[in-house]
Scaffold this active site. Structure first.
Site, mmCIF file in Angstrom:
data_model
loop_
_atom_site.group_PDB
_atom_site.id
_atom_site.type_symbol
_atom_site.label_atom_id
_atom_site.label_comp_id
_atom_site.label_asym_id
_atom_site.label_seq_id
_atom_site.Cartn_x
_atom_site.Cartn_y
_atom_site.Cartn_z
ATOM 1 C CG ASN A 43 -0.266 -0.152 2.601
ATOM 2 O OD1 ASN A 43 0.749 -0.593 2.527
ATOM 3 N ND2 ASN A 43 -1.022 0.350 3.601
ATOM 4 C CB ILE A 44 1.665 3.457 -2.297
ATOM 5 C CG1 ILE A 44 2.427 2.262 -2.858
ATOM 6 C CG2 ILE A 44 2.391 4.710 -2.684
ATOM 7 C CD1 ILE A 44 2.728 2.343 -4.285
ATOM 8 C CD GLU A 45 -1.425 4.962 4.331
ATOM 9 O OE1 GLU A 45 -1.181 5.802 5.349
ATOM 10 O OE2 GLU A 45 -2.261 3.895 4.857
ATOM 11 C CD GLU A 56 -5.440 -5.486 -1.979
ATOM 12 O OE1 GLU A 56 -4.636 -4.674 -1.473
ATOM 13 O OE2 GLU A 56 -6.361 -5.844 -0.902
ATOM 14 C CB CYS A 86 -10.836 -2.080 0.370
ATOM 15 S SG CYS A 86 -10.222 -1.368 -1.387
ATOM 16 C CB CYS A 89 -9.147 -4.184 -3.771
ATOM 17 S SG CYS A 89 -7.539 -3.042 -3.487
#
Ligand code: THU
Length: 133
Positions: A43-45, A56, A86, A89
């Site tokens: 994950n890349i916030e 994913e 989520c 996704c």
């Protein structure tokens, strides 16, 4: 070590690359394509929140960007027990997964469960809906 456990170990090892300074919730994903290639994602916030990318989608996008669209495994490990994809996704996975694609929700190499996209996103909207237009 069997194939799934190897993929899970890769996901566990790569979780340190998660860029999650806002939620502090790390997610890692490893996908294996039907041709045998493996791609990793985290994950890349983002400070603006909305542009944040889930692990994913990150892993699958790496594969797709390299010409791979058919997936045998999508492995997900997050900082909660049983981190499921989520809703966004699930829809993203729906575009590329088929009934043979195993979505592996992994807590450790000895604790994981496998699902199909049909189980995670029943009655979905897909390219099938657009085929007669
Ligand atoms: N996250 C994922 O990477 N995958 C999911 O399907 C669940 C949520 C990330 C997004 C955000 O960076 C953090 O987990 C907390 O929501």
């Amino acid at each position: 070590m069997n194939e799934i456990k190897k993929l899970i170990q890769m996901a566990l090892d790569n979780k340190e690359n998660s860029y999650s300074p806002y939620s502090h919730f790390r997610v890692s994903s490893v996908v294996k394509t039907k041709s045998g290639s493996i791609y990793k994602g985290v994950n890349i916030e983002n400070a603006a929140y909305s542009p944040s990318l889930c692990a994913e989608r990150s892993a699958m996008s790496a594969a797709i960007s390299n010409g791979q669209r058919d997936f045998s495994y999508i492995v997900i490990n997050g900082d909660s027990k049983d981190t499921f994809p989520c809703g966004v996704c699930r829809q993203f996975i729906r575009e590329f997964a088929d009934s043979d694609t195993k979505i592996v929700i992994a807590n450790s190499i000895d604790d994981y469960k496998e699902y199909t996209i049909e189980e995670l996103l029943p009655y979905s909207f897909s390219n099938e809906d657009l085929k007669d237009i």
